[in-house]
Design a protein around this motif. Structure first.
Motif, PDB file in Angstrom:
ATOM      1  N   MET A 155      35.875  27.443  33.784  1.00 57.17           N
ATOM      2  CA  MET A 155      37.213  27.581  34.401  1.00 57.17           C
ATOM      3  C   MET A 155      37.135  27.730  35.933  1.00 57.17           C
ATOM      4  SD  MET A 155      40.577  28.159  33.352  1.00 57.17           S
ATOM      5  CE  MET A 155      40.771  28.843  31.790  1.00 57.17           C
ATOM      6  N   ILE A 156      36.108  28.549  36.376  1.00 54.19           N
ATOM      7  CA  ILE A 156      35.819  28.599  37.824  1.00 54.19           C
ATOM      8  C   ILE A 156      34.392  28.085  38.018  1.00 54.19           C
ATOM      9  CG2 ILE A 156      35.535  30.052  39.863  1.00 54.19           C
ATOM     10  CD1 ILE A 156      37.361  32.126  38.599  1.00 54.19           C
ATOM     11  N   GLN A 157      34.254  27.072  38.861  1.00 57.73           N
ATOM     12  CA  GLN A 157      32.904  26.567  39.163  1.00 57.73           C
ATOM     13  C   GLN A 157      32.716  26.566  40.679  1.00 57.73           C
ATOM     14  OE1 GLN A 157      34.233  23.079  36.747  1.00 57.73           O
ATOM     15  NE2 GLN A 157      32.040  22.684  36.816  1.00 57.73           N
ATOM     16  N   ASP A 174      26.349  31.528  51.631  1.00 58.98           N
ATOM     17  CA  ASP A 174      25.179  30.684  51.884  1.00 58.98           C
ATOM     18  C   ASP A 174      24.643  30.056  50.584  1.00 58.98           C
ATOM     19  OD1 ASP A 174      23.027  29.522  53.083  1.00 58.98           O
ATOM     20  OD2 ASP A 174      22.002  31.403  53.586  1.00 58.98           O
ATOM     21  N   GLY A 175      25.287  28.974  50.155  1.00 59.82           N
ATOM     22  CA  GLY A 175      24.760  28.236  49.001  1.00 59.82           C
ATOM     23  C   GLY A 175      25.001  28.922  47.664  1.00 59.82           C
ATOM     24  N   LEU A 176      26.205  29.456  47.486  1.00 61.60           N
ATOM     25  CA  LEU A 176      26.528  30.248  46.287  1.00 61.60           C
ATOM     26  C   LEU A 176      26.913  29.347  45.116  1.00 61.60           C
ATOM     27  CD1 LEU A 176      26.553  33.304  46.378  1.00 61.60           C
ATOM     28  CD2 LEU A 176      29.018  33.220  46.704  1.00 61.60           C
ATOM     29  N   THR A 177      26.224  29.536  43.984  1.00 60.21           N
ATOM     30  CA  THR A 177      26.563  28.807  42.754  1.00 60.21           C
ATOM     31  C   THR A 177      26.786  29.816  41.641  1.00 60.21           C
ATOM     32  OG1 THR A 177      25.285  26.854  43.373  1.00 60.21           O
ATOM     33  CG2 THR A 177      25.688  27.168  41.021  1.00 60.21           C
ATOM     34  N   PHE A 178      27.955  29.778  41.010  1.00 58.39           N
ATOM     35  CA  PHE A 178      28.191  30.578  39.808  1.00 58.39           C
ATOM     36  C   PHE A 178      29.389  30.008  39.070  1.00 58.39           C
ATOM     37  CE2 PHE A 178      31.987  32.904  41.128  1.00 58.39           C
ATOM     38  CZ  PHE A 178      31.907  32.860  42.504  1.00 58.39           C
ATOM     39  N   HIS A 179      29.484  30.355  37.795  1.00 59.16           N
ATOM     40  CA  HIS A 179      30.569  29.857  36.944  1.00 59.16           C
ATOM     41  C   HIS A 179      31.222  31.034  36.233  1.00 59.16           C
ATOM     42  CE1 HIS A 179      28.167  25.862  36.540  1.00 59.16           C
ATOM     43  NE2 HIS A 179      28.589  26.084  37.759  1.00 59.16           N
ATOM     44  N   VAL A 180      32.519  30.928  36.003  1.00 54.73           N
ATOM     45  CA  VAL A 180      33.220  31.938  35.199  1.00 54.73           C
ATOM     46  C   VAL A 180      33.967  31.201  34.088  1.00 54.73           C
ATOM     47  CG1 VAL A 180      34.803  33.894  35.220  1.00 54.73           C
ATOM     48  CG2 VAL A 180      33.582  33.289  37.327  1.00 54.73           C
ATOM     49  N   ALA A 181      33.730  31.629  32.854  1.00 54.84           N
ATOM     50  CA  ALA A 181      34.321  30.949  31.692  1.00 54.84           C
ATOM     51  C   ALA A 181      35.674  31.574  31.333  1.00 54.84           C
ATOM     52  CB  ALA A 181      33.366  31.078  30.503  1.00 54.84           C
ATOM     53  N   PRO A 182      36.517  30.855  30.576  1.00 57.78           N
ATOM     54  CA  PRO A 182      37.759  31.462  30.099  1.00 57.78           C
ATOM     55  C   PRO A 182      37.440  32.711  29.279  1.00 57.78           C
ATOM     56  CG  PRO A 182      37.748  29.107  29.608  1.00 57.78           C
ATOM     57  CD  PRO A 182      36.382  29.451  30.114  1.00 57.78           C
ATOM     58  N   GLY A 183      38.200  33.766  29.482  1.00 56.89           N
ATOM     59  CA  GLY A 183      37.993  35.003  28.732  1.00 56.89           C
ATOM     60  C   GLY A 183      36.871  35.876  29.286  1.00 56.89           C
ATOM     61  N   GLU A 184      36.283  35.447  30.388  1.00 52.51           N
ATOM     62  CA  GLU A 184      35.155  36.208  30.958  1.00 52.51           C
ATOM     63  C   GLU A 184      35.600  36.995  32.204  1.00 52.51           C
ATOM     64  OE1 GLU A 184      30.491  35.380  31.879  1.00 52.51           O
ATOM     65  OE2 GLU A 184      31.859  33.867  32.659  1.00 52.51           O
ATOM     66  N   ALA A 205      40.220  33.694  32.896  1.00 53.10           N
ATOM     67  CA  ALA A 205      38.966  33.851  33.633  1.00 53.10           C
ATOM     68  C   ALA A 205      39.263  34.807  34.778  1.00 53.10           C
ATOM     69  CB  ALA A 205      38.507  32.504  34.182  1.00 53.10           C
ATOM     70  N   VAL A 206      38.527  35.915  34.842  1.00 53.61           N
ATOM     71  CA  VAL A 206      38.795  36.919  35.883  1.00 53.61           C
ATOM     72  C   VAL A 206      37.566  37.024  36.790  1.00 53.61           C
ATOM     73  CG1 VAL A 206      39.438  39.309  36.356  1.00 53.61           C
ATOM     74  CG2 VAL A 206      40.225  38.234  34.240  1.00 53.61           C
ATOM     75  N   LEU A 207      37.798  36.828  38.087  1.00 48.39           N
ATOM     76  CA  LEU A 207      36.727  37.000  39.072  1.00 48.39           C
ATOM     77  C   LEU A 207      37.166  38.129  39.986  1.00 48.39           C
ATOM     78  CD1 LEU A 207      34.182  36.094  40.623  1.00 48.39           C
ATOM     79  CD2 LEU A 207      35.615  34.454  41.847  1.00 48.39           C
ATOM     80  N   LEU A 208      36.320  39.159  40.121  1.00 48.72           N
ATOM     81  CA  LEU A 208      36.716  40.258  40.993  1.00 48.72           C
ATOM     82  C   LEU A 208      35.542  40.683  41.861  1.00 48.72           C
ATOM     83  CD1 LEU A 208      35.543  43.233  39.752  1.00 48.72           C
ATOM     84  CD2 LEU A 208      37.176  42.633  37.989  1.00 48.72           C
ATOM     85  N   SER A 209      35.892  41.309  42.989  1.00 50.51           N
ATOM     86  CA  SER A 209      34.829  41.866  43.833  1.00 50.51           C
ATOM     87  C   SER A 209      34.955  43.377  43.789  1.00 50.51           C
ATOM     88  CB  SER A 209      34.985  41.393  45.276  1.00 50.51           C
ATOM     89  OG  SER A 209      36.111  42.001  45.865  1.00 50.51           O
ATOM     90  N   THR A 210      33.855  44.037  43.890  1.00 49.65           N
ATOM     91  CA  THR A 210      33.890  45.516  43.893  1.00 49.65           C
ATOM     92  C   THR A 210      32.643  46.088  44.555  1.00 49.65           C
ATOM     93  OG1 THR A 210      34.132  47.479  42.493  1.00 49.65           O
ATOM     94  CG2 THR A 210      32.868  45.699  41.546  1.00 49.65           C
ATOM     95  N   HIS A 211      32.809  47.328  45.059  1.00 45.77           N
ATOM     96  CA  HIS A 211      31.648  48.098  45.514  1.00 45.77           C
ATOM     97  C   HIS A 211      31.245  49.088  44.445  1.00 45.77           C
ATOM     98  CE1 HIS A 211      33.420  47.470  49.618  1.00 45.77           C
ATOM     99  NE2 HIS A 211      32.163  47.155  49.823  1.00 45.77           N
ATOM    100  N   ARG A 212      32.167  49.296  43.491  1.00 46.85           N
ATOM    101  CA  ARG A 212      31.972  50.390  42.542  1.00 46.85           C
ATOM    102  C   ARG A 212      31.049  49.991  41.413  1.00 46.85           C
ATOM    103  NH1 ARG A 212      37.798  53.238  41.646  1.00 46.85           N
ATOM    104  NH2 ARG A 212      38.071  53.871  43.804  1.00 46.85           N
ATOM    105  N   MET A 213      29.875  50.608  41.421  1.00 43.98           N
ATOM    106  CA  MET A 213      28.848  50.259  40.435  1.00 43.98           C
ATOM    107  C   MET A 213      29.352  50.527  39.013  1.00 43.98           C
ATOM    108  SD  MET A 213      26.139  49.376  42.222  1.00 43.98           S
ATOM    109  CE  MET A 213      25.857  49.358  43.976  1.00 43.98           C
ATOM    110  N   GLY A 214      29.943  51.706  38.821  1.00 45.24           N
ATOM    111  CA  GLY A 214      30.393  52.102  37.476  1.00 45.24           C
ATOM    112  C   GLY A 214      31.421  51.118  36.940  1.00 45.24           C
ATOM    113  N   GLU A 215      32.289  50.701  37.816  1.00 45.24           N
ATOM    114  CA  GLU A 215      33.338  49.766  37.406  1.00 45.24           C
ATOM    115  C   GLU A 215      32.735  48.412  37.029  1.00 45.24           C
ATOM    116  OE1 GLU A 215      37.000  49.787  39.697  1.00 45.24           O
ATOM    117  OE2 GLU A 215      36.516  47.708  40.157  1.00 45.24           O
ATOM    118  N   ALA A 216      31.821  47.947  37.846  1.00 42.96           N
ATOM    119  CA  ALA A 216      31.187  46.656  37.559  1.00 42.96           C
ATOM    120  C   ALA A 216      30.477  46.720  36.205  1.00 42.96           C
ATOM    121  CB  ALA A 216      30.192  46.303  38.664  1.00 42.96           C
TER     122      ALA A 216
END
Ligand code: ATP
Length: 256
Positions: A1-3, A23-33, A189-200
């Motif tokens: 869903m996200i490439q 700098d050259g970031l590759t990752f994918h996020v699937a539906p429901g992930e 598909a949910v993509l989030l950023s965080t600093h919080r280790m516990g949350e991640a």
């Protein structure tokens, strides 16, 4: 869903040269992930999310969201995503309910459907107490709840959330985390950023560790434990940074 494929973003440095924010970031996020980008200040998380939301153009690489390319099909991307950041401005003189109605209309929802969706969101995000007050007088947590509801009003298949729990109290934090979980379990598909280790650790199905704009490790929490030999996410991160820096220095020494 996200490439995201070899995504990069350079900014001009005020004193000359350039900053490699991504700098050259590759990752994918699937539906429901639920995928979390975790990294220190300045690692490139916000820049990545801004590229994927079509707010800024990448310098290189490609990003496809729900089949739409962020450079060549921005309208398709915008229809497919809800983007939320703590800095999103709210119209001070509107109430959250009016603001949501305005965004529902912008997305071309008919009135009745918009109203149903807004009532549902007010209930799910716990906004009933302040839905009819002016946004200008809301607390940080109330603004954040309004922001997340705004990103979701059109029920997009992709959610991009920049630090969704920044500055929130325990209660609001829990409401938002539960809400994100629910959206993931419904196939978004949910993509989030965080600093919080516990949350991640507790919220994300997979975690991407980002450092100096590069993905230095990726996987489930258990994968990252195995890869690093460490137990806790904070230690895993420090270990991976050490390894990445040692590799970079090795490459530089070889080049010299
Ligand atoms: P934080 O956790 O502090 O929010 P981050 O991981 O989100 O950090 P970014 O905001 O993406 O990091 O920043 C990555 C790098 O790019 C930083 O060095 C930052 O100073 C730089 N940067 C970001 N936006 C710009 C811009 N518009 N112009 C110049 N440099 C920028």
């Amino acid at each position: 869903m996200i490439q995201a494929e070899r995504l990069s973003k350079l900014f001009p440095h005020p004193e000359g040269g350039e900053i490699r924010a991504v700098d050259g970031l590759t990752f994918h996020v699937a539906p429901g992930e639920i995928y979390g980008l975790l990294g220190p200040n300045g690692a490139g998380k916000t820049t990545t999310l801004r590229i994927l939301s079509g707010l800024i153009r990448p310098t290189g690489g490609r990003a496809i969201l729900n089949g739409h390319d962020v450079v060549t099909d921005l309208d398709g991307v915008k229809r497919s995503i809800g983007f939320m950041t703590a800095n999103t401005g709210l119209y001070q003189r509107l109430s959250p309910r009016e603001l949501l109605a305005y965004f529902a209309e912008l997305h071309g929802m008919d009135r009745a459907r918009g109203r149903r969706r807004i009532d549902e969101l007010i209930d799910l995000v716990g906004m009933a107490d302040f839905a009819d007050l002016r946004c200008g007088g809301l607390s940080t947590g109330q603004r954040q709840r309004t922001n997340i509801a705004r990103a979701l009003v059109a029920d997009p298949p992709i959610l991009i959330l920049d630090e969704p729990t920044l500055g929130l109290d325990v209660l609001t934090n829990r409401v938002i985390v539960e809400f994100i979980r629910r959206e993931g379990s419904q196939g978004k598909a949910v993509l989030l950023s965080t600093h919080r280790m516990g949350e991640a650790e507790s919220l994300c199905d997979r975690i991407g560790l980002i450092h100096h704009g590069r993905l230095i490790a990726e996987g489930t929490f258990a994968d990252l434990q195995r890869q690093s030999g460490e137990e806790r996410l904070g230690d895993i991160f420090l270990r991976m940074v050490e390894l990445a820096d040692a590799n970079t220095n090795g490459v530089l020494e070889e080049r010299a």
